[in-house]
Design an enzyme around this catalytic site. Structure first.
Site, PDB file in Angstrom:
ATOM      1  N   ARG A 133       0.923  -1.274   0.030  1.00 33.34           N
ATOM      2  CA  ARG A 133      -0.057  -0.003   0.151  1.00 33.34           C
ATOM      3  C   ARG A 133       0.817   1.343   0.005  1.00 33.34           C
ATOM      4  O   ARG A 133       0.422   2.070  -0.718  1.00 33.34           O
ATOM      5  CB  ARG A 133      -0.837  -0.006   1.244  1.00 33.34           C
ATOM      6  CG  ARG A 133      -1.977   1.236   1.376  1.00 33.34           C
ATOM      7  CD  ARG A 133      -2.634   1.560   0.073  1.00 33.34           C
ATOM      8  NE  ARG A 133      -3.313   0.814  -0.731  1.00 33.34           N
ATOM      9  CZ  ARG A 133      -3.256   0.650  -1.986  1.00 33.34           C
ATOM     10  NH1 ARG A 133      -3.032   1.837  -2.406  1.00 33.34           N
ATOM     11  NH2 ARG A 133      -3.894  -0.307  -2.632  1.00 33.34           N
ATOM     12  N   LYS A 182       2.307  25.001  -3.410  1.00 32.97           N
ATOM     13  CA  LYS A 182       0.985  24.199  -2.895  1.00 32.97           C
ATOM     14  C   LYS A 182       1.120  22.768  -2.988  1.00 32.97           C
ATOM     15  O   LYS A 182       0.388  21.905  -3.771  1.00 32.97           O
ATOM     16  CB  LYS A 182      -0.316  24.522  -3.631  1.00 32.97           C
ATOM     17  CG  LYS A 182      -0.402  26.202  -3.509  1.00 32.97           C
ATOM     18  CD  LYS A 182      -1.434  26.623  -4.569  1.00 32.97           C
ATOM     19  CE  LYS A 182      -1.648  28.140  -4.398  1.00 32.97           C
ATOM     20  NZ  LYS A 182      -2.855  28.722  -5.503  1.00 32.97           N
ATOM     21  N   LYS A 199       4.864  38.934  -2.597  1.00 38.30           N
ATOM     22  CA  LYS A 199       3.356  39.088  -3.013  1.00 38.30           C
ATOM     23  C   LYS A 199       2.651  40.390  -2.571  1.00 38.30           C
ATOM     24  O   LYS A 199       3.225  40.994  -1.888  1.00 38.30           O
ATOM     25  CB  LYS A 199       2.964  37.786  -2.588  1.00 38.30           C
ATOM     26  CG  LYS A 199       3.628  36.488  -3.166  1.00 38.30           C
ATOM     27  CD  LYS A 199       3.081  35.058  -2.756  1.00 38.30           C
ATOM     28  CE  LYS A 199       1.587  34.855  -3.172  1.00 38.30           C
ATOM     29  NZ  LYS A 199       1.566  34.512  -4.665  1.00 38.30           N
ATOM     30  N   GLU A 217       4.940  40.114  -7.536  1.00 39.23           N
ATOM     31  CA  GLU A 217       3.719  39.717  -8.036  1.00 39.23           C
ATOM     32  C   GLU A 217       2.933  41.205  -8.385  1.00 39.23           C
ATOM     33  O   GLU A 217       2.960  41.964  -7.515  1.00 39.23           O
ATOM     34  CB  GLU A 217       2.824  38.949  -7.241  1.00 39.23           C
ATOM     35  CG  GLU A 217       1.386  38.744  -7.547  1.00 39.23           C
ATOM     36  CD  GLU A 217       0.617  38.088  -6.417  1.00 39.23           C
ATOM     37  OE1 GLU A 217       0.875  36.612  -6.215  1.00 39.23           O
ATOM     38  OE2 GLU A 217       0.090  38.707  -5.486  1.00 39.23           O
ATOM     39  N   ASP A 240      -0.339  38.273 -11.781  1.00 36.56           N
ATOM     40  CA  ASP A 240      -1.499  37.545 -11.103  1.00 36.56           C
ATOM     41  C   ASP A 240      -2.873  37.677 -11.763  1.00 36.56           C
ATOM     42  O   ASP A 240      -3.301  38.796 -11.617  1.00 36.56           O
ATOM     43  CB  ASP A 240      -1.449  37.774  -9.873  1.00 36.56           C
ATOM     44  CG  ASP A 240      -2.181  36.939  -8.867  1.00 36.56           C
ATOM     45  OD1 ASP A 240      -1.895  35.773  -9.242  1.00 36.56           O
ATOM     46  OD2 ASP A 240      -2.797  37.472  -8.055  1.00 36.56           O
TER      47      ASP A 240
END
Length: 284
Positions: free
Chosen positions: A99, A136, A168, A198, A219
């Site tokens: 597994r 992410k 950002k 950004e 963005d």
């Protein structure tokens, strides 16, 4: 991205302990201890294979007497029903490791397959564009997931918060503007490190160009605005597109002339590739 094998083995030891605990009671109760066999790993759908060396480490950490043989290499596109590897030795050990090995193989192959699809789509309109991942990622799996992106033909963005400056919207707010943020970053980092900013509008773009970062991220801009942004940058810095990227939109985004397209879904919501292990003979 190259895997850190020492770290990988440490993680596998932890993952095996999580799954097996104090013992695989089903295999121990039903399979004779001296039973030996062959686990045949094969695809149940077409895709790009990634993670065979990881599976090798899983079985080796579980039982060093097992023999794992790859039938294809990572990065190979295979059709449904292809045998990709075999593992031979203790039947109990094969079933105990099955597994974890499959979970990792399926996830990494799913990422590689999805990345391959994005690369192929993007290059229909821009043969030089790079498809890159993001941060992410699944906690604990970043190294492997970013490896799978590379196997699928993509590239890695920064690995973590430590290896590049990425300014950002919230950094811009906290610093008091793009110019101030870039100036403070430039003064506080090594000359070898790159700075990315950004922007969300053409007005922000003009301020960013004047601040002279190494990379500008566009963005959530529409394609017309992105194409204008690329024209204004005029090759002075790398231009990255982010936001609203999927397999239906990526070719149009690439056609704007951007250098890089970042795709969070490569790692945060990808579907696993269906791979199975059958003992001794493959099911038809």
């Amino acid at each position: 991205m190259k895997m850190n094998e020492k770290l990988l083995d440490q993680q596998i030891e932890m993952w095996l302990a999580e799954d097996i605990g104090f013992g695989d009671i089903t295999s121990q109760a039903t399979i004779p201890q001296d039973s030996v066999g062959t686990g045949i790993l094969y695809t149940k759908q077409a895709g790009v294979i990634a993670g065979l060396d990881v599976a090798t480490h899983v079985f080796a950490n579980l039982d060093s007497s097992l023999t794992f043989t790859k039938k294809v290499e990572d990065g190979t596109y295979v059709e449904k029903g292809v045998v990709i590897a075999e593992v031979e030795g203790s039947t109990q050990s094969i079933l105990s490791g099955e597994r974890l090995a499959l979970n990792l193989l399926q996830r990494l192959s799913g990422i590689a397959t999805e990345t391959h699809a994005y690369v192929q789509k993007a290059r229909t309109t821009n043969e030089h564009v790079r498809i890159v991942d993001t941060r992410k990622t699944t906690p604990g799996l970043r190294m492997l997931e970013k490896y799978a992106v590379v196997v699928g033909g993509g590239h890695n963005h920064r690995i973590g918060l430590f290896d590049a400056v990425m300014i950002k919207d919230n950094h811009i707010k906290g610093a008091g503007g793009i110019t101030a943020a870039v100036q403070r970053a430039r003064a506080g980092i090594s000359h070898t490190m790159r700075i990315e900013v950004e922007v969300e509008t053409l007005e922000q773009l003009e301020e960013a160009i004047a601040a002279k970062p190494d990379i500008i991220m566009l963005d959530n801009m529409d394609n017309e605005t992105m194409a204008e942004a690329v024209r204004r940058v005029d090759g002075r810095m790398v231009v990255e597109a982010s936001g609203g990227v999927n397999l239906d939109t990526v070719a149009g985004i690439a056609a704007t002339g951007v250098d890089v397209i970042s795709v969070g879904s490569l790692t945060h919501s990808v579907s696993a590739l269906d791979i199975s292990l059958d003992l001794n003979e493959r099911k038809r």
